[in-house]
Design a protein around this motif. Structure first.
Motif, PDB file in Angstrom:
ATOM      1  N   ARG A   1       0.834  -1.212   0.000  1.00 30.75           N
ATOM      2  CA  ARG A   1       0.000   0.000   0.000  1.00 30.75           C
ATOM      3  C   ARG A   1       0.869   1.263   0.000  1.00 30.75           C
ATOM      4  O   ARG A   1       0.592   2.221  -0.722  1.00 30.75           O
ATOM      5  CB  ARG A   1      -0.907   0.009   1.227  1.00 30.75           C
TER       6      ARG A   1
ATOM      7  N   GLU B   1       0.996   4.077  -2.915  1.00 25.94           N
ATOM      8  CA  GLU B   1       0.669   5.477  -2.626  1.00 25.94           C
ATOM      9  C   GLU B   1       1.778   6.403  -3.124  1.00 25.94           C
ATOM     10  O   GLU B   1       1.504   7.492  -3.648  1.00 25.94           O
ATOM     11  CB  GLU B   1       0.453   5.658  -1.117  1.00 25.94           C
ATOM     12  N   THR B   2       3.039   5.965  -2.985  1.00 19.53           N
ATOM     13  CA  THR B   2       4.150   6.758  -3.505  1.00 19.53           C
ATOM     14  C   THR B   2       4.056   6.906  -5.019  1.00 19.53           C
ATOM     15  O   THR B   2       4.232   8.005  -5.563  1.00 19.53           O
ATOM     16  CB  THR B   2       5.492   6.108  -3.121  1.00 19.53           C
TER      17      THR B   2
ATOM     18  N   ARG C   1       1.365   6.625  -6.859  1.00 14.03           N
ATOM     19  CA  ARG C   1       0.182   7.426  -7.193  1.00 14.03           C
ATOM     20  C   ARG C   1       0.445   8.916  -6.974  1.00 14.03           C
ATOM     21  O   ARG C   1       0.038   9.765  -7.784  1.00 14.03           O
ATOM     22  CB  ARG C   1      -1.012   6.983  -6.339  1.00 14.03           C
ATOM     23  N   THR C   2       1.159   9.217  -5.897  1.00 11.32           N
ATOM     24  CA  THR C   2       1.407  10.621  -5.557  1.00 11.32           C
ATOM     25  C   THR C   2       2.510  11.228  -6.424  1.00 11.32           C
ATOM     26  O   THR C   2       2.375  12.351  -6.932  1.00 11.32           O
ATOM     27  CB  THR C   2       1.802  10.740  -4.073  1.00 11.32           C
ATOM     28  N   ASP C   3       3.628  10.486  -6.608  1.00 12.24           N
ATOM     29  CA  ASP C   3       4.809  11.038  -7.271  1.00 12.24           C
ATOM     30  C   ASP C   3       4.897  10.696  -8.758  1.00 12.24           C
ATOM     31  O   ASP C   3       5.664  11.336  -9.487  1.00 12.24           O
ATOM     32  CB  ASP C   3       6.089  10.535  -6.598  1.00 12.24           C
ATOM     33  N   GLY C   4       4.185   9.672  -9.145  1.00 15.23           N
ATOM     34  CA  GLY C   4       4.277   9.231 -10.534  1.00 15.23           C
ATOM     35  C   GLY C   4       5.359   8.198 -10.775  1.00 15.23           C
ATOM     36  O   GLY C   4       5.401   7.554 -11.818  1.00 15.23           O
TER      37      GLY C   4
END
Length: 298
Positions: free
Chosen positions: A254, A258-259, A261-264
């Motif tokens: 997870r 999330e990394t 999703r947030t940073d690309g």
């Protein structure tokens, strides 16, 4: 570590030796071959194939009796092949009546596990720390245990009898069932989901000496957390930590997602991950290279 040309030595006999030691045997949960290798590499002497973890990893669903015996045994076979330490496997209800238990025991033995536990829930079963469980009559479960004893080819194969009766019939009935299962030939007793340390102590005091005692340290479950030192004092021979590895893997995946999703990209997360080379070494690539050289044609 399990090797491609490894020769496994009497895992059931080794498990019995470990159970006879004065300190409790700690068995972290493994839900697949990779997690089993990690358990072994961490220095543990035995791995436990969790039914909860197997169900979650294989089909992404809760442990409510959805996996067949074939699917569980196939998972056990892959786990056993990946490691050199003994593996204890969840065999649920035996996947039917006493006749089904005969085949279940034989197939788990053929898969190479050192021991299994069978439970007295009605089919379809549920995770022992869920509500709404039902149990079969004690006499029926005694017949299943007797069938399991008769079915094993290796007399060292460890048979653990689990009762889920605490939540259904109460602690007195669960202890009485455990005694009956030991009399039927079970090597170890597993009273599932006691809800207080007082009840845990009573289970230990009343069943100590009847058979080896198993404690399920279900992470986040209905049983209160209790120290390993206290479990040793109470006389438990085997302590299962069934789903911690699964929960840890879930949290880590997870966080990585999330990394991304947030940073690309996963760049920010890479320092906390094994390197590619470290990971391939951990899963046995150097052995593959050595075997390639050993068996290369002239």
């Amino acid at each position: 570590m399990g090797h491609l040309l490894g020769r496994r030595t009497a895992p059931a006999a080794r498990l019995r030796e470990l159970l006879a030691a004065p300190d409790p045997l700690v068995a972290p949960g493994a839900y697949d071959a990779l997690s089993a290798r990690l358990v072994e590499q961490a220095g543990f002497a035995v791995a436990y194939m969790s039914g909860f973890g197997s169900t979650a990893s294989l089909i992404g669903r809760p442990d409510i009796g959805l996996l067949s015996g074939t699917e569980m045994i196939d998972n056990a076979r892959r786990i056993v092949a990946a490691v050199d330490i003994p593996v204890i496997a969840d065999a649920d209800t035996g996947y039917g009546n006493a006749l089904n238990v005969l085949r279940t025991v034989q197939l788990y033995e053929q898969a190479g596990v050192a021991g299994i536990h069978l439970e007295d829930q009605a089919t379809p079963k549920k995770c022992g720390h869920m509500g709404g469980k039902e149990v079969i009559p004690c006499a029926e479960m005694v017949g299943k245990i007797r069938a399991a004893v008769a079915a094993r080819r290796d007399p060292a194969f460890v048979l653990i009898a689990r009762t889920d009766a605490v939540a259904v019939e109460g602690l007195d009935a669960a202890i009485a069932r455990a005694r009956a299962y030991a009399a039927a030939g079970a090597d170890a007793l597993f009273v599932e989901a006691p809800t207080s340390e007082v009840d845990i102590a009573r289970i230990a005091n009343e069943l100590r000496g009847v058979a080896h005692l198993v404690f399920n340290w279900a992470e986040g479950g209905r049983t209160p957390p209790i120290s390993l030192a206290r479990l040793a004092e109470l006389g438990f021979s085997l302590v299962l930590y069934p789903i911690g590895t699964l929960l840890a893997a879930t949290a880590a995946v997870r966080a990585l997602l999330e990394t991304i999703r947030t940073d690309g990209t996963p760049t920010a997360a890479l320092p906390g991950l094994p390197t590619f080379d470290a990971f391939t070494t951990m899963i046995g690539l150097p052995e593959v290279h050595e075997l390639e050289q050993r068996f290369a044609g002239e």
